[in-house]
Write an enzyme that holds these catalytic residues in place. Structure first.
Site, mmCIF file in Angstrom:
data_model
loop_
_atom_site.group_PDB
_atom_site.id
_atom_site.type_symbol
_atom_site.label_atom_id
_atom_site.label_comp_id
_atom_site.label_asym_id
_atom_site.label_seq_id
_atom_site.Cartn_x
_atom_site.Cartn_y
_atom_site.Cartn_z
ATOM 1 N N HIS A 132 0.872 -1.183 0.000
ATOM 2 C CA HIS A 132 0.000 0.000 0.000
ATOM 3 C C HIS A 132 0.908 1.232 0.000
ATOM 4 O O HIS A 132 2.030 1.178 0.520
ATOM 5 C CB HIS A 132 -0.827 -0.050 1.285
ATOM 6 N N ASP A 209 3.318 -4.053 7.932
ATOM 7 C CA ASP A 209 2.046 -3.344 7.838
ATOM 8 C C ASP A 209 0.950 -4.371 8.112
ATOM 9 O O ASP A 209 0.661 -5.222 7.273
ATOM 10 C CB ASP A 209 1.927 -2.744 6.426
ATOM 11 N N GLN A 212 -4.319 -5.098 7.291
ATOM 12 C CA GLN A 212 -5.328 -6.055 6.815
ATOM 13 C C GLN A 212 -5.214 -7.395 7.522
ATOM 14 O O GLN A 212 -5.975 -8.313 7.220
ATOM 15 C CB GLN A 212 -5.170 -6.270 5.292
ATOM 16 N N LYS A 235 -10.229 -0.703 10.298
ATOM 17 C CA LYS A 235 -10.409 -1.932 9.509
ATOM 18 C C LYS A 235 -10.695 -3.117 10.423
ATOM 19 O O LYS A 235 -11.075 -4.181 9.961
ATOM 20 C CB LYS A 235 -9.168 -2.202 8.669
ATOM 21 N N CYS A 373 -4.827 2.212 -3.558
ATOM 22 C CA CYS A 373 -3.591 2.804 -3.010
ATOM 23 C C CYS A 373 -2.409 1.869 -3.228
ATOM 24 O O CYS A 373 -1.563 1.700 -2.339
ATOM 25 C CB CYS A 373 -3.744 3.146 -1.528
#
Ligand code: PMP
Length: 415
Positions: A132, A209, A212, A235, A373
């Site tokens: 991303h 990251d 998700q 999220k 993104c």
């Protein structure tokens, strides 16, 4: 077809769970909403909304400043949220959890306060093709200032990291490996523990990251063996404007402040100031108090459902959605890694993703269309955009069937 019984896998009572999410019962264009944009932002359960409302109704005060009762209550709730989150990701200590406004703020914090002071001309940061922008652009900014370079870890056509490329990439000038745990555009779940072990053997720190990952997987930052783990609250069914950076205590202690102001200091003199210990060193100004209280409620909600049951249900939903979507003639899925998260990026023939998304929105179905993104990933696949259906545990087989049928109608109209 194939509507799930209300009580399916492992006693997951879908209808009861759906009733916890007020937005799921609204109508869109006169049709019941089908919300398949969970990777963009998830819906919030009533428990999260109530926690936010209760804070503003009963306890509203600033944190860490006032000795009065409301101030103490607000501080206890806010710091309690840190305890809750630290336990949820198995941080070694609550002080390793720095509250941020989300992943973007967390990666930027590491870029400015950790990478920029360390990077020198000739150094390198490795990122992957599937990142991303929040895990690319901060490193580009750090590279621009230091003369360091980005190196890119390639992916296979299925959307998996090319595993044997890592050895070649992890050269001595690499100062950081930054990668996503789960791809927002492909759903790929990267084998982070294995990768981190390889990097650690060469003394290279790893930033993950986790935006998700947390909505779908049990995350244990110590077991992963990484150095930084960034995530975002909205999220994982919490409020917007919340998230965190987890990093090992000695790393945080070695970092100078990023933003200056109230709360992050020990002493302030015009001649010079001294800094609070982490995590408060990195939390200048009044934080999103209500948001973090809501995020703690989201964690409690997920814990109540059980992350393993969530994962099992989502595997079932993904299998059904994949099969049903592939029945639409000309539909192509980008990202077919085994064991992926419930994210389906797709294209239908030569139809533009925005046209597809617009047509099915008229039937009350929300999917995202665009580059997600992830410009470099789109370039890799040679497409400008995809449509993306991203599922959550509260979605159903019946909703998937409605979406597949709507896609088929849209295809016939647009082809
Ligand atoms: N990384 C990934 C993989 C994401 O999906 C997102 C949100 N789309 C982000 C980072 C950025 O999160 P935020 O906008 O909440 O900072």
């Amino acid at each position: 077809m194939n509507a799930l019984p209300a009580r399916d896998l492992a006693g997951f009572d879908v209808e009861r769970v759906r009733a916890d999410f007020p937005a799921l019962s609204r109508l869109v264009h006169g049709k019941p909403l089908v919300y398949f944009d969970n990777a963009n932002t998830a819906q919030r359960p009533r428990a999260v909304i109530d926690a936010v409302v209760e804070y503003y109704t009963e306890h509203n005060a600033n944190v860490s400043r006032a000795v009065h009762t409301l101030g103490a209550e607000a501080t206890a709730l806010y710091e309690g949220a840190r305890d809750r989150l630290a336990r949820w990701i198995n941080a070694g200590s609550r002080d390793e959890v720095v509250f941020t406004s989300g992943t973007t703020m967390a990666t930027n914090l590491v870029a400015y306060a950790w990478a920029m002071p360390r990077l020198r001309e000739g150094d390198a940061i490795v990122v992957t093709t599937m990142e991303h922008h929040a895990n690319i652009v901060p490193w580009q900014l750090a590279c621009e200032r230091s003369g360091a370079k980005l190196k890119v870890w390639p992916i296979t056509p299925e959307g998996e990291l090319v595993e044997d490329a890592l050895d070649r990439l992890l050269t001595p000038e690499v100062k950081l490996l930054a990668l996503t745990h789960v791809s927002n555009a492909l759903g790929t779940v990267n084998p982070v523990a294995r990768i981190a072990a390889q990097a650690r053997a060469r003394g290279i720190p790893v930033l993950v990251d986790g935006s998700q990952a947390l909505p779908h997987l049990a995350v244990d930052v110590q077991a992963l063996g990484v150095d930084f783990y960034c995530f975002t609250g909205h999220k994982m069914f919490g409020p917007t404007g919340t998230g965190a950076l987890w990093a090992r205590r000695e790393i945080l202690e070695s970092m100078p402040p990023f933003l200056g102001g109230g709360e992050m200091i020990r002493t302030v003199r015009f001649e010079g100031s001294t800094w609070a210990d982490p995590p408060h060193r990195f939390e200048a100004g009044t934080p999103n108090i209500a948001g973090f209280i809501g995020l703690a409620a989201a964690v409690d909600y997920l814990a109540g459902l059980g992350i393993e049951r969530i994962a099992a249900r989502e595997r079932d939903l993904l299998a059904h959605a994949t099969a049903r979507f592939l029945e639409v003639p000309g539909l192509r899925i980008l990202g077919t890694a085994p064991g992926k998260a419930p994210v389906i990026s797709f294209l239908v023939g030569g139809v533009h993703a925005h046209d597809l998304a617009t047509l099915i929105d008229a039937e009350g179905i929300a999917v995202r269309s665009g580059h997600h993104c992830a410009h470099p990933l789109m370039q890799h696949y040679g497409v400008a955009a995809t449509a993306r259906a991203s599922l959550a545990f509260y979605n159903t087989h019946a909703e998937i069937d409605r979406c597949a049928e709507a896609l088929e109608r849209a295809r016939r109209m647009l082809a």
